[in-house]
Scaffold this active site. Structure first.
Site, mmCIF file in Angstrom:
data_model
loop_
_atom_site.group_PDB
_atom_site.id
_atom_site.type_symbol
_atom_site.label_atom_id
_atom_site.label_comp_id
_atom_site.label_asym_id
_atom_site.label_seq_id
_atom_site.Cartn_x
_atom_site.Cartn_y
_atom_site.Cartn_z
ATOM 1 N N GLY A 82 0.753 -1.162 -0.002
ATOM 2 C CA GLY A 82 -0.165 0.106 -0.036
ATOM 3 C C GLY A 82 0.956 1.379 -0.006
ATOM 4 N N GLY A 94 -0.443 4.656 -0.884
ATOM 5 C CA GLY A 94 -1.505 5.130 -0.262
ATOM 6 C C GLY A 94 -0.939 6.550 0.666
ATOM 7 C CG ASN A 136 -4.526 -7.464 -5.896
ATOM 8 O OD1 ASN A 136 -4.702 -7.819 -4.633
ATOM 9 N ND2 ASN A 136 -5.713 -7.433 -6.544
ATOM 10 C CE1 TYR A 156 -9.530 -0.002 7.182
ATOM 11 C CE2 TYR A 156 -10.619 1.430 9.015
ATOM 12 C CZ TYR A 156 -9.490 0.846 8.453
ATOM 13 O OH TYR A 156 -8.223 1.606 8.782
ATOM 14 C CE LYS A 201 -6.758 -1.760 8.840
ATOM 15 N NZ LYS A 201 -5.449 -1.779 8.388
HETATM 16 N N1 SER Z 1 -9.130 6.490 8.508
HETATM 17 C C1 SER Z 1 -10.003 5.331 8.414
HETATM 18 C C2 SER Z 1 -11.345 5.362 7.887
HETATM 19 O O1 SER Z 1 -11.752 6.408 7.926
HETATM 20 C C3 SER Z 1 -9.981 4.760 9.933
HETATM 21 O O2 SER Z 1 -9.084 4.123 10.314
HETATM 22 O O3 SER Z 1 -11.739 4.539 7.298
#
Ligand code: SER
Length: 343
Positions: A10, A13, A54, A154, A158
């Site tokens: 990543g 990013g 990827n 998400y 995590k």
């Molecule tokens: N910045 C992230 C999000 O907004 C949170 O870890 O998904």
């Protein structure tokens, strides 16, 4: 002979780009990167090698591992929380299966090197799920082990990957012949919302903070997707990158956990808007809360308790709210748009 390298996934990013610049400035590590999209031209000379691909491609990861002696992994590739709600299954694939691939590669490297590869993993305040806005307001600084009931894919990803890391570090193949072999040295940080003067995030739910600021700097009107009272912890990107390197270099004997909160400052959308308007007079900001994104922000704590990180590896933010804006964000952003950089 191969020289040890740091692998950054990543890398293209927001955190990735800032980390590459910092690693390059320090000149201590040789860096190999992988990202779905090619790195911008200006960042490529900072790396020993860059791979566009990827992290779900096991063949690619095995190729990278075969060509380099990887002693550190910064596994930054992920789909953030808003993007993850648009495609939860893809989020699971990238955020969980992709992480498992990386852990397998790093575990194999540990065996090959005969010492634990350090695996640095950015987790998030998204792992928390406050039961109500009222409880969020009274909970104060939330400890790592409380309210671990995320409402986003998400956040679930995590939270699970933190546990996967702990498993790889301490219990991987505990019944097998490799039970005594070098394991991963897994270390994770639960980041608050990050704000960079250089880049604008995509696909996150803490994005209202940075979006507001970058819109004002470009003289664009901004419609905020949460209400003015929505409040979460934030941190500047330089502090986030500094924390990653501090944790990387922390003495393993001093680490009492694999999961660390880190804090800097907490601010509501209104407080950010007021500060942005002071820096960019004439900034136009209004509010049209998106019910789902606002609910996600409401589920994240107002602030985090980072006592463990302070005690174990000396964490202390450089930027509080005032310094973040006065000394980093406002001057940095003005420079960025004056220079007219597009990447
Ligand atoms: N910045 C992230 C999000 O907004 C949170 O870890 O998904």
């Amino acid at each position: 002979m191969q020289q040890p390298v740091v692998l950054v996934t990543g890398a293209n990013g927001e955190i990735g780009r800032a980390l590459l610049e910092r690693l390059h400035r320090e000149g201590k590590y040789r860096v190999v990167t992988v990202d779905l999209t090619p790195l911008p031209e200006r960042l490529r000379p900072m790396c020993l090698e860059t791979y566009a691909g990827n992290i779900m491609d096991r063949y690619l990861l095995d190729q990278i591992a075969a060509h380099h002696e990887i002693e550190v992994v910064f596994h930054l590739a992920a789909l953030l929380s808003t993007r993850g709600e648009r495609d939860p299954e893809l989020a699971h694939q990238v955020n969980v299966e992709g992480t498992l691939h990386l852990m397998r590669v790093a575990q194999n490297q540990s065996g090959r090197l005969g010492r634990a590869v350090r695996f640095i993993f950015p987790s998030s305040i998204a792992v928390y799920g406050m039961p109500s806005v009222a409880e969020k307001a009274t909970a104060g600084r939330v400890r790592e082990d409380l309210y671990n009931l995320p409402i986003t894919m998400y956040g679930c990803n995590k939270l699970y990957c933190e546990q996967l890391g702990r498993y790889f570090a301490h219990h991987y193949r505990q019944l097998g012949a490799l039970a005594g072999a070098a394991r991963l040295d897994f270390r994770s940080i639960r980041f608050p919302g990050l704000i960079s003067a250089e880049t604008v995030p995509t696909g996150g739910t803490s994005d209202f903070g940075p979006e507001m600021l970058h819109a004002a700097a470009q003289k664009h009107p901004y419609t905020c997707f949460v209400g003015p009272d929505a409040k979460i912890p934030f941190m500047t990107m330089p502090d986030a990158v500094r924390a990653l390197l501090m944790l990387l270099e922390a003495d393993p004997k001093k680490l009492t956990t694999t999961i660390y909160n880190i804090g800097a400052f907490s601010a509501s959308a209104r407080e950010i808007a007021d500060r942005v308007k002071a820096a960019f007079p004439g900034a136009q900001i209004d509010y049209q809360p998106d019910p789902v994104r606002a609910k996600i922000v409401d589920s994240w704590p107002e602030d985090v308790d980072d006592t463990r990180a302070r005690d174990d590896w000396g964490w202390k933010p450089s930027y509080d709210f005032a310094r973040a804006f006065d000394e980093y964000l406002v001057p940095g952003i003005a420079n960025r748009y004056r220079a007219g950089r597009t990447s």
